[in-house]
Design an enzyme around this catalytic site. Structure first.
Site, PDB file in Angstrom:
ATOM      1  N   THR A  40       0.520  -1.445  -0.046  1.00  0.00           N
ATOM      2  CA  THR A  40       0.434   0.064  -0.137  1.00  0.00           C
ATOM      3  C   THR A  40       0.597   1.028   0.006  1.00  0.00           C
ATOM      4  O   THR A  40       0.129   2.797  -0.094  1.00  0.00           O
ATOM      5  CB  THR A  40      -0.909  -0.104   1.516  1.00  0.00           C
ATOM      6  OG1 THR A  40      -1.583  -1.036   1.415  1.00  0.00           O
ATOM      7  CG2 THR A  40      -1.886   1.147   0.847  1.00  0.00           C
ATOM      8  N   HIS A  43       1.780   2.044  -3.402  1.00  0.00           N
ATOM      9  CA  HIS A  43       0.893   2.406  -4.007  1.00  0.00           C
ATOM     10  C   HIS A  43       1.155   4.453  -3.976  1.00  0.00           C
ATOM     11  O   HIS A  43       0.776   5.279  -5.190  1.00  0.00           O
ATOM     12  CB  HIS A  43      -0.554   2.024  -3.806  1.00  0.00           C
ATOM     13  CG  HIS A  43      -0.701   0.585  -4.531  1.00  0.00           C
ATOM     14  ND1 HIS A  43      -0.542   0.550  -5.600  1.00  0.00           N
ATOM     15  CD2 HIS A  43      -0.659  -0.330  -3.934  1.00  0.00           C
ATOM     16  CE1 HIS A  43      -0.372  -1.230  -5.655  1.00  0.00           C
ATOM     17  NE2 HIS A  43      -0.796  -2.226  -5.193  1.00  0.00           N
ATOM     18  N   ARG A 200      10.922 -14.913  -5.353  1.00  0.00           N
ATOM     19  CA  ARG A 200       9.876 -14.366  -4.585  1.00  0.00           C
ATOM     20  C   ARG A 200       9.822 -16.601  -4.237  1.00  0.00           C
ATOM     21  O   ARG A 200       9.154 -16.743  -2.926  1.00  0.00           O
ATOM     22  CB  ARG A 200       8.639 -14.395  -4.876  1.00  0.00           C
ATOM     23  CG  ARG A 200       9.248 -12.478  -4.579  1.00  0.00           C
ATOM     24  CD  ARG A 200       8.333 -12.295  -3.480  1.00  0.00           C
ATOM     25  NE  ARG A 200       8.585 -10.678  -3.155  1.00  0.00           N
ATOM     26  CZ  ARG A 200       7.770  -9.830  -3.491  1.00  0.00           C
ATOM     27  NH1 ARG A 200       6.564  -9.570  -4.041  1.00  0.00           N
ATOM     28  NH2 ARG A 200       7.917  -8.694  -3.168  1.00  0.00           N
TER      29      ARG A 200
HETATM   30  P1  NAD Z   1       3.052  -8.384  -3.726  1.00  0.00           P
HETATM   31  O1  NAD Z   1       2.988  -7.875  -4.256  1.00  0.00           O
HETATM   32  O2  NAD Z   1       4.176  -8.143  -2.974  1.00  0.00           O
HETATM   33  O3  NAD Z   1       2.712  -9.995  -3.380  1.00  0.00           O
HETATM   34  C1  NAD Z   1       1.603 -10.693  -4.698  1.00  0.00           C
HETATM   35  C2  NAD Z   1       2.921 -10.991  -5.664  1.00  0.00           C
HETATM   36  O4  NAD Z   1       2.405 -12.141  -6.180  1.00  0.00           O
HETATM   37  C3  NAD Z   1       4.090 -11.093  -6.600  1.00  0.00           C
HETATM   38  O5  NAD Z   1       5.058 -11.448  -5.618  1.00  0.00           O
HETATM   39  C4  NAD Z   1       3.956 -11.391  -8.106  1.00  0.00           C
HETATM   40  O6  NAD Z   1       5.489 -11.763  -8.475  1.00  0.00           O
HETATM   41  C5  NAD Z   1       2.707 -12.927  -8.015  1.00  0.00           C
HETATM   42  N1  NAD Z   1       2.332 -13.167  -8.810  1.00  0.00           N
HETATM   43  C6  NAD Z   1       1.699 -12.087 -10.057  1.00  0.00           C
HETATM   44  N2  NAD Z   1       1.080 -12.567 -10.990  1.00  0.00           N
HETATM   45  C7  NAD Z   1       1.145 -14.384 -10.101  1.00  0.00           C
HETATM   46  C8  NAD Z   1       0.571 -15.196 -10.922  1.00  0.00           C
HETATM   47  N3  NAD Z   1      -0.372 -15.286 -12.594  1.00  0.00           N
HETATM   48  N4  NAD Z   1       0.517 -16.499  -9.944  1.00  0.00           N
HETATM   49  C9  NAD Z   1       0.931 -16.444  -8.471  1.00  0.00           C
HETATM   50  N5  NAD Z   1       1.467 -15.083  -8.624  1.00  0.00           N
HETATM   51  C10 NAD Z   1       1.924 -13.951  -9.307  1.00  0.00           C
HETATM   52  O7  NAD Z   1       1.927  -8.480  -2.753  1.00  0.00           O
HETATM   53  P2  NAD Z   1       1.443  -8.962  -0.629  1.00  0.00           P
HETATM   54  O8  NAD Z   1       1.819  -7.593   0.159  1.00  0.00           O
HETATM   55  O9  NAD Z   1       2.821 -10.189  -0.462  1.00  0.00           O
HETATM   56  O10 NAD Z   1       0.165  -9.098  -1.275  1.00  0.00           O
HETATM   57  C11 NAD Z   1      -0.900  -9.402  -1.527  1.00  0.00           C
HETATM   58  C12 NAD Z   1      -1.875  -9.472  -2.235  1.00  0.00           C
HETATM   59  O11 NAD Z   1      -2.816  -8.431  -0.991  1.00  0.00           O
HETATM   60  C13 NAD Z   1      -1.732  -8.209  -3.437  1.00  0.00           C
HETATM   61  O12 NAD Z   1      -2.726  -8.018  -4.189  1.00  0.00           O
HETATM   62  C14 NAD Z   1      -2.183  -6.648  -2.434  1.00  0.00           C
HETATM   63  O13 NAD Z   1      -3.276  -5.320  -2.583  1.00  0.00           O
HETATM   64  C15 NAD Z   1      -3.448  -6.993  -1.218  1.00  0.00           C
HETATM   65  N6  NAD Z   1      -3.860  -7.318  -0.117  1.00  0.00           N
HETATM   66  C16 NAD Z   1      -4.880  -7.114   0.553  1.00  0.00           C
HETATM   67  C17 NAD Z   1      -5.048  -6.800   1.723  1.00  0.00           C
HETATM   68  C18 NAD Z   1      -6.603  -6.754   2.476  1.00  0.00           C
HETATM   69  O14 NAD Z   1      -7.141  -6.397   3.431  1.00  0.00           O
HETATM   70  N7  NAD Z   1      -7.600  -7.264   1.055  1.00  0.00           N
HETATM   71  C19 NAD Z   1      -4.592  -6.631   3.166  1.00  0.00           C
HETATM   72  C20 NAD Z   1      -3.178  -6.827   2.606  1.00  0.00           C
HETATM   73  C21 NAD Z   1      -2.602  -6.614   0.894  1.00  0.00           C
HETATM   74 ZN    ZN Z   2       0.267  -3.224   5.263  1.00  0.00          ZN
END
Ligand code: NAD
Ligand code: ZN
Length: 341
Positions: A40, A43, A200
């Protein structure tokens, strides 16, 4: 005090001198020791469409923190000056139907520190006493600073019973990796984690006993037969926000499989609903952490052998925040922690 502020509606964050926040009668003042950099925050740094729509300028950002209570508002009871703590960064109202039912994490008027309200990238943070979570000695400040994303992982992973189940996690970001560690800790059978980024996947294997799958190179169907899974994964935890990953998850789930969605897709994305219907799949959206059930459970697990420390790959002094953001944005890191002294 020193703080990191989004000072202008453009990419970047700026270190500023700001007054120490005044606390209201129901708040505590926290001397921040460590903070985590979240996706976040990237972003907000990049000032993408979501950030421009959401974040008021100027604003001190940051929401993942641990520190020490240094002052109590006059109504605060049950907390002490000198106590180490982290805290829930979602500030909730108490008037909505869900709040009054005790489901605080479902309050529709939630406001986030570091997103809508002044945040934790600062030497001092004012926080409602209600949001404070004291830390036991077993949880040091750097782990305390990543309880917010660990909470996302725990909330998602505990959405469904994982004992003896085959679990597919799509996305080996910091949260996906921590969810894998939690799935292992609570007794899943196979834990398969996918990504397209080899660094990763490598990190995932250092944090938890998982089967890493680079879906750019290997097909999940082949992995299923390699693991002698007859039908498919019982539970899917979507943690990439990527459409292809969700499609692969649906494809490789058993009949009656369950999916928890944490990853946030960039916009509306097409879903083959007939597949979901014919496979009788249950889908649950997950937002934030349960207040405070997730906090209790994750602290108990950390006190009982859950180890997520290797997910922290970089540590910087707060004044070197720009380096920290660069590393975090590179996709080559796990969690990045800033030290506020
Ligand atoms: P991040 O962006 O660090 O990790 C996402 C991973 O997904 C990356 O390593 C990326 O390479 C991988 N990825 C991309 N395409 C892919 C595919 N086709 N198959 C498998 N993996 C793929 O994010 P993060 O900080 O670990 O957070 C995970 C997710 O959760 C993000 O989308 C984030 O926005 C979301 N999030 C949601 C909440 C909520 O409250 N719902 C809170 C925090 C984060
Ligand atoms: Zn956070």
């Amino acid at each position: 005090m020193k703080a990191l502020q989004k000072s202008r509606p453009e990419p970047g964050l700026w270190q500023i001198e700001a007054p120490v926040p005044e606390i209201s009668p129901d708040e505590v003042l926290i001397r921040v020791r460590k903070t985590g950099i979240c996706g976040t925050d990237i972003h907000i740094w990049n000032w993408d469409d979501w950030a421009a729509r959401t974040v008021p300028v100027p604003l001190i950002t940051g929401h993942e923190f641990a520190g020490e209570i240094v002052a109590l508002g006059r109504n605060v009871t049950g907390l002490e000056v000198g106590q180490r703590c982290s805290g829930e960064g979602h500030l909730i109202g108490h008037d909505s139907r869900q709040s009054r039912a005790g489901k605080f994490h479902l309050d529709p008027e939630t406001r986030g520190i570091g997103v809508n309200e002044p945040g934790a990238f600062a030497e001092y943070l004012a926080l409602p006493a209600f949001n404070v979570v004291p830390l036991p000695d077993a949880i040091d400040d750097e782990i305390g600073a990543i309880l917010d994303p660990l909470g996302n992982a725990v909330h998602t992973a505990l959405s469904f019973d994982l004992v003896g189940e085959d679990v597919l996690i799509t996305g080996a970001g910091p949260i996906g990796i921590m969810a894998a560690a939690v799935a292992r800790h609570v007794g899943a059978r196979h834990v398969v984690i996918t990504d397209v980024n080899p660094a990763r996947l490598d990190l995932a294997t250092q944090v938890a006993d998982v089967v890493p799958v680079n879906v750019a190179q290997e097909d999940l169907a082949a992995v299923k037969s390699r693991l002698r899974m007859r039908e498919g994964f019982d539970v899917g935890l979507e943690m990439s926000g990527n459409q292809t990953a969700l499609d692969q998850m649906v494809e490789n789930l058993v009949m009656g499989g369950r999916i928890a969605l944490l990853g946030i897709p960039p916009g509306k994305s097409p879903v083959d609903w007939s597949r979901i219907v014919f496979k009788a799949i249950t889908i649950k959206g997950v937002y934030g952490r349960e207040i405070f059930e997730t906090w209790y459970k994750m602290i108990a697990m950390l006190e009982n052998g859950l180890n997520v420390r290797p997910v922290i790959t970089h540590r910087f002094a707060a004044q070197d925040f720009a380096r920290g953001f660069e590393v975090m944005a590179s996709g080559q890191s796990g969690k990045v922690v800033l030290d506020w002294g």
